[in-house]
Write a protein that holds these residues in place. Sequence first.
Motif, mmCIF file in Angstrom:
data_model
loop_
_atom_site.group_PDB
_atom_site.id
_atom_site.type_symbol
_atom_site.label_atom_id
_atom_site.label_comp_id
_atom_site.label_asym_id
_atom_site.label_seq_id
_atom_site.Cartn_x
_atom_site.Cartn_y
_atom_site.Cartn_z
ATOM 1 N N ALA A 1 0.853 -1.187 0.000
ATOM 2 C CA ALA A 1 0.000 0.000 0.000
ATOM 3 C C ALA A 1 0.890 1.239 0.000
ATOM 4 O O ALA A 1 2.084 1.170 0.321
ATOM 5 C CB ALA A 1 -0.928 0.005 1.215
ATOM 6 N N TYR A 2 0.284 2.379 -0.351
ATOM 7 C CA TYR A 2 1.026 3.634 -0.435
ATOM 8 C C TYR A 2 0.266 4.706 0.344
ATOM 9 O O TYR A 2 -0.921 4.944 0.101
ATOM 10 C CB TYR A 2 1.208 4.060 -1.899
ATOM 11 N N PHE A 3 0.981 5.331 1.282
ATOM 12 C CA PHE A 3 0.396 6.340 2.175
ATOM 13 C C PHE A 3 1.022 7.685 1.839
ATOM 14 O O PHE A 3 2.248 7.837 1.868
ATOM 15 C CB PHE A 3 0.667 5.942 3.624
ATOM 16 N N PRO B 1 -1.643 -3.516 -13.771
ATOM 17 C CA PRO B 1 -1.272 -3.444 -12.359
ATOM 18 C C PRO B 1 -2.050 -2.340 -11.652
ATOM 19 O O PRO B 1 -2.785 -1.573 -12.274
ATOM 20 C CB PRO B 1 0.217 -3.112 -12.409
ATOM 21 N N TYR B 2 -1.869 -2.265 -10.356
ATOM 22 C CA TYR B 2 -2.566 -1.244 -9.585
ATOM 23 C C TYR B 2 -1.667 -0.745 -8.476
ATOM 24 O O TYR B 2 -0.723 -1.418 -8.053
ATOM 25 C CB TYR B 2 -3.862 -1.794 -8.991
ATOM 26 N N THR C 1 -8.074 2.915 -1.987
ATOM 27 C CA THR C 1 -8.493 3.079 -3.374
ATOM 28 C C THR C 1 -7.493 2.356 -4.270
ATOM 29 O O THR C 1 -6.282 2.610 -4.190
ATOM 30 C CB THR C 1 -8.567 4.563 -3.767
ATOM 31 N N LYS C 2 -7.998 1.454 -5.105
ATOM 32 C CA LYS C 2 -7.139 0.671 -6.002
ATOM 33 C C LYS C 2 -7.041 1.403 -7.342
ATOM 34 O O LYS C 2 -7.946 1.339 -8.175
ATOM 35 C CB LYS C 2 -7.704 -0.733 -6.184
ATOM 36 N N GLY D 1 -13.693 4.348 -3.888
ATOM 37 C CA GLY D 1 -12.842 3.828 -2.837
ATOM 38 C C GLY D 1 -13.561 2.796 -1.984
ATOM 39 O O GLY D 1 -14.775 2.586 -2.103
ATOM 40 N N GLU D 2 -12.808 2.163 -1.120
ATOM 41 C CA GLU D 2 -13.358 1.210 -0.149
ATOM 42 C C GLU D 2 -13.167 1.788 1.247
ATOM 43 O O GLU D 2 -12.039 2.107 1.646
ATOM 44 C CB GLU D 2 -12.659 -0.142 -0.255
#
Length: 712
Positions: A113-115, A231-232, A258-259, A337-338
Motif C-alpha cells: 500500500a502507499y500512504f 497493475p494497480y 483506493t485501487k 474507494g473502499e
Amino acid sequence: MQRPRFNDARTPHLAARLVPPFSFRDVTMRVFPLVADTARLQQFVDRHLNLIAPEPVGRFEVALPFVYLQLVRYGKMSVDAGGGWISQHEVNFTIPLAWYARHAGSLVFKDWAYFTPYMLVDSPLSMTTGREVGGWPKTLGAVIDDYAARRTTVTLDPEERDRRDVLLQIDADGAETGVRGVIGRASTWAARSVDILRASGHLRDRATLPDALRMFERLSRFVVDLHTASPYWLALNLKQFRSATRPELVDYQAFVATKLQLEHIRRVGLAGSGALLLGDVNCGARVELHERGEFPLVDALGLAVAATRRDAGGQRIDQLAAVFPFQLEFDMHYPHGEVLAWRTGHSNGWRTSDGSPAAPTSDDDAPRFVAYPGENFEASAPGRSTDANLCVLPLLADRTKLQAFCDAYLNEPLATSPYRVEAWGAYAYLLVTSETARCVELVVPVRWYQRDVLHGVALVPVYSCCDRAAAAIARSEIDGIPTLPAAIAGPLGRESLADGDGPLLTVRTEVLASPGRRAEVAPLLEIVRNSQAEAASTPALLLSDTFPARRLHEQRRIAESVPDRRIDLCAPLRTLTLKQFRDAAAPSTACHQSVILGERAPERVSALAELEHIEVRLHEFPGQPLVKTLGLRWRAVDVGGPVEVYVFEPCRPFHVQTTLRRGIGHELVVRAGSDAWWVPPLLPADDEAVHAKDLEPQVLLESLLRAHRTSP
C-alpha cells in the motif's frame, strides 16, 4: 445501511460532474526515491495510522527505507459519466507500506500500500474533490518547469506571486560530479541495500517464510504486470474533518483504500541513465528542499540530508539523498474507494462499511483529529477577535426562488428534524470580508424555526471563495461553508476606499465552463464604481424592462419601513449551513451531514460608510447558475461572450471596519451512516429574532446606516 443523499442544491450541475470514477489520460510521473530512516518513518506511520486503526483495518509497516517524491502531470482528468475535465500538476511525498491483516491470531501479509501524507496540486477543483471524497491531504501549489535550465521548481503559491514561497527545486544536471561524489553515493546505496532486503521481508527478523514468499510474489507480479497486464497502486488515506464545535476533535474519520488501476503503460525507465552508467545512483539529479513550516518533511519523515546550505535570506536548504529516480507514462482509472472503517463522535466507536461495530469505545473516548506535522488548517479559536473589513452589497432577488433554494438545500433534508427555514426578505447579499484572508460569498438571509417557533435569524451561504487555500479548507471542512480557493484582487474589503473610478474587486477561479471542455481559470465576478459604459440595448446587451421600477419600489418601501428604535451595531452575524462530505464508496451519498450554526459578533465598529455608484458583474457558468437559482434581479445581461455576464446595481451597499469575535459553532442536527438525524440538546431562542420578526434584513441595514449617521 441507508446513507443520506448528498445534497447538491448549491451547485446542481457542478456537483453532479465532479465525482468518481475518473479516467486519467496522458499521465507522466517522475519518481525520486528519497533515502529515509526506517525507524523514523515507522514512528510516523504508527502515530498517524497504527495507533488509531481498529483491528479489522490491520497494521502497516514501512516497506522500504524510502519516501517517494513524485512529480505527476495529468494530461486529462475526466469523469467517466461525462462532463468537463481537468488538467493538473501534482507533487506528493509517499511512503510505501506493507499491509498486514490479522488472521487466526497472527499478522499475515495482505498487500503493498502507499500512504501519502503531503500533497500539492495546482487545481482548486481537484484539491476540493480529492480532500472531500477520497481523503487526499491536498493543498494548492505550483510546478514551474524551466526546460532550458533543466530545472523544476515547486512553490506553495499557485499564482506564483511570491517566489519566496519555493518549497522544492530539482535540477536534472545538478548532481555532484567527480570520482569522490560518485564513490560516496555508491557507498551510501550499498549501505542501504541491507535495509531494503530487511524491509522487504528477505532479511526481516519477524517475517515468516510464507510472508516473505507472498511479498516477493506480489512485488514480482507488479513488475511483470507493468508490461503484461493491468497493475494497480493501492492508495491508503486517513479521511477526516474537524469539528466546528471542538476543532481538536473530528466530525468524521475513516480509513479509505483506493485501487488505482494503471492502463496503457507506454514507458517505464530510469531517469538519466547516462549518469547511472558512470556510477551515479542519483542519475544526475539534485533535489533541494527549502525549509518551510507548513512542510517539515526532513524532521517528520526522517529524510537523509546529503548537504545543507543557507540562502541570502538565511533560509535553510537541504539537499536530499535521492537514488535511482525513474519515470513512467501511462493512463489510469480511479474507481470508487473502499471504506475500511469509519467513526464519528456519535457512532460509539469504529464501524465497518455496513455500519457494524468494528471496535467499540467508551462514551468519553471522542475521536481526535490526527494532524500531520506542519498541518496549518486550524480553526480560529472560539473567543478570538480579529480586525476585519466587511462590504455588504444587497442584490434584489425573487422571493419565490429564494424560498425554493431554502427548501431544496435545508428543508428537504431536515424534513424529519424539528427545524425548518424560511427565506427572509427579497434580497441576496454579496459579502466581501477581509480578516486573515479575503473571502467573497453570496448569502441568503433566513429565519429558522424549531417546532414552528421562530428561533433565530441567520445567513445561508450559497457560494463562497477565498484567496488563501488554508482558509478555504478551514471554512469548508470545519465551519461547513463550502469554499473554493480563488484569486481576489482590488481594494474592496481590504482597506478604506480611496476616491476614484474603475475596478474595486475581481474574482478569478477555476470553473467548468461547459460540458466536454477543459476546466479553466476564468473571471467569476467584478465589482466596479462609476462604470463609464452607459447601458444601451443591443443584440449582445439586453436591458431589463422591469428592474428600474422594482428598485424604485424597494427604495420607497424600505424608507417607509425603517423603525424608530436604534439597531444594535454589534448584533451577531450568524451563518446556517449544511456541512456534508461525499462517501468514498458511494459518492452520490453523504458519509456525514450536519447543520452548523456559526457565529461572529462585531465587538467594535470603527467606521461605516455607504458605497455609491457601484456595479456588480457576475459571470453565469453552467456549473454555478447563481443568477437563475436565486432569481437575482439584473439590470442588464451581456450575451455576446462564451457565458452570460449579468450586471447588477446593489441597493444601498456599505463598507464597515470592525472587530469580529468568533463564537462557538453549534450542531443543530447530525447524521452519519444513516438517514436518521441525531438531535443534540436544543439551543435557547434568540431574543433578537423576536425584534426582527416583522422586519426584513434590508430594513435593518438601512436603520444601521441611519443610526450611524445620526449618532453624535
